[in-house]
Design an enzyme around this catalytic site. Structure first.
Site, PDB file in Angstrom:
ATOM      1  CD  GLU A  58      42.139  25.227  62.671  1.00  9.64           C
ATOM      2  OE1 GLU A  58      40.978  26.202  63.472  1.00  9.64           O
ATOM      3  OE2 GLU A  58      43.039  25.622  61.925  1.00  9.64           O
ATOM      4  CB  CYS A  86      36.598  28.636  59.725  1.00  5.03           C
ATOM      5  SG  CYS A  86      37.613  26.572  59.385  1.00  5.03           S
ATOM      6  CB  CYS A  89      39.166  24.526  61.124  1.00  7.83           C
ATOM      7  SG  CYS A  89      40.339  23.911  60.075  1.00  7.83           S
TER       8      CYS A  89
END
Length: 152
Positions: A58, A86, A89
């Site tokens: 990402e 996560c 990101c």
């Protein structure tokens, strides 16, 4: 095309990128950033090769999209990623003002967009990100299972 078919098309590209990561020995996650039907950026996991803990798919896709757009804010853009993002990101997506997140497999261990925690739903943010999950979920989860099975 409609939104569902666009989602399937762009997620298919993210899956291709995830395979690049797997072939390089990285966790197989791929991502693309699209705005108005135009690919702005793409990336795959590269933390091992880049010696960079922030080199998630990402982040790499957001960096490429920012360069293409000439701005760090990407209003109106959709980020497609094969695995639920996560914390890092998800935070980067908020800062980039991504309009929409589309992901494949949920991540019950470290997912920050509903899997383990929901950073995007915290009330203090001045930006909201729409989300769709489960697009090509079986394929995305299968890549991850195969990758980790081979490592055990």
């Amino acid at each position: 095309m409609n939104e569902a078919s666009d989602d399937a098309q762009w997620m298919a590209r993210a899956l291709e990128l995830a395979r690049y990561a797997a072939d390089a020995g990285e966790v197989p996650v791929g991502a693309v950033v699209v705005r108005d039907g135009v690919l702005l950026g793409e990336g795959w996991n590269r933390p091992i090769a880049a010696h960079d803990p922030s080199a998630h798919a990402e982040i790499n896709a957001l960096r490429a999209a920012g360069q293409a757009a000439g701005a760090y804010r990407l209003p109106g853009a959709t980020l497609y990623v094969t695995l639920e993002p996560c914390f890092m990101c998800a935070g980067a997506m908020l800062h980039a003002r991504i309009r929409r997140l589309v992901f494949g497999a949920s991540d019950p261990k470290t997912g920050a967009c509903g899997g383990h925690f929901d950073l995007l739903a915290l009330p203090g943010h001045n930006h909201r990100i729409e989300r769709t999950s489960g697009v090509h979920e079986a394929a995305a989860a299968g890549l991850l299972r195969e990758f980790f099975r081979a490592r055990r």
